[in-house]
Design an enzyme around this catalytic site. Structure first.
Site: not given
Ligand code: DX5
Ligand code: ZN
Length: 221
Positions: A8, A31, A33, A35, A64, A66, A135, A140, A142, A173, A195
């Site tokens: 990510s 990936h 994200d 948001m 992805h 969000m 999820m 939201g 990482g 994820d 991520g």
């Molecule tokens: C969180 C994202 C993830 C995030 C995961 O809302 O959808 O894709 O980047 O990060 P890690 O791997 O650090 O949990």
């Molecule tokens: Zn994600």
């Protein structure tokens, strides 16, 4: 079962995005994200940024979303020619109609479920999708801890996919590391977003390889 590793770029350096996408060329997809600060309490980037990442990435993009109002915005991501577009079940009243629009444009369609969302009403929709995203953190941010209590959703989805003879990827994820990936793989996940465990490692390529080995070892059992 093949393990697909999708780092990510939420954890990448946003001003060195091309360098950081090239650093994960041995992964299966990037990936991405997106948001909007409404669906989740964080803001990343939108169509313009994803257009540029798509232009420089050596591997396909797994987007992805969000965001709220996915019926309005999701088709625009598919029109960029990205490999896959995943939207949240909580963000649309008609997930099947949106999946069909994405397919018409030519993208794979993914359905994402927040930790608090029950999977039961969505199992019958799986034939309309290419990917289910379970999820394993609250979306939201990482760097959060893996929620092992989501594994019944993963195994339930895998059982429904096998029973139906479907070809639907089960993606997880959030909190995926070399220590947790085996738990998700053993429950039936085949597609893994990571991520901070990739971009926080000294060498992203080594981290991707280690995740792959750990997932495939768990699948073999
Ligand atoms: C969180 C994202 C993830 C995030 C995961 O809302 O959808 O894709 O980047 O990060 P890690 O791997 O650090 O949990
Ligand atoms: Zn994600």
């Amino acid at each position: 079962m093949t393990a697909r590793i999708q780092p990510s770029i939420l954890s990448a350096d946003f001003v060195n995005m091309q360098r950081d996408v090239e650093a994960i060329a041995t992964a299966d997809a990037v990936h991405v994200d997106v948001m909007d600060n409404h669906f989740v309490p964080n803001l990343t980037f939108g169509l313009e940024m994803v257009t540029r990442v798509q232009a420089v990435s050596p591997i396909p993009l797994d987007v992805h979303l969000m965001i709220t109002d996915v019926d309005r915005w999701a088709p625009g991501y598919a029109e960029l020619g990205v490999f896959s577009v995943t939207f949240h079940a909580e963000a649309t009243a008609d997930p099947v109609a949106l999946a069909r629009r994405l397919h018409t444009i030519g993208a794979r369609a993914g359905l994402a479920l927040k930790p608090g969302t029950d999977i039961a009403p969505y199992l019958e929709l799986l034939p309309e999708f290419d990917q289910l995203l379970v999820m394993t953190v609250e979306p939201g941010f990482g760097g959060q801890s893996f929620m092992a209590e989501m594994m019944p959703k993963v195994s339930g989805a895998r059982a429904a996919i096998s029973a139906g003879g479907l070809d639907v990827w089960v993606q997880v994820d959030g909190g995926i590391t070399a220590d947790t990936i085996g738990i998700a793989a053993a429950a039936g996940a085949d597609t893994f977003v990571a991520g901070s465990s990739v971009y926080g490692a000294e060498n992203a390529g080594d981290a991707i390889a280690a995740l792959r080995v750990a997932a495939e070892a768990a699948h073999a059992h």
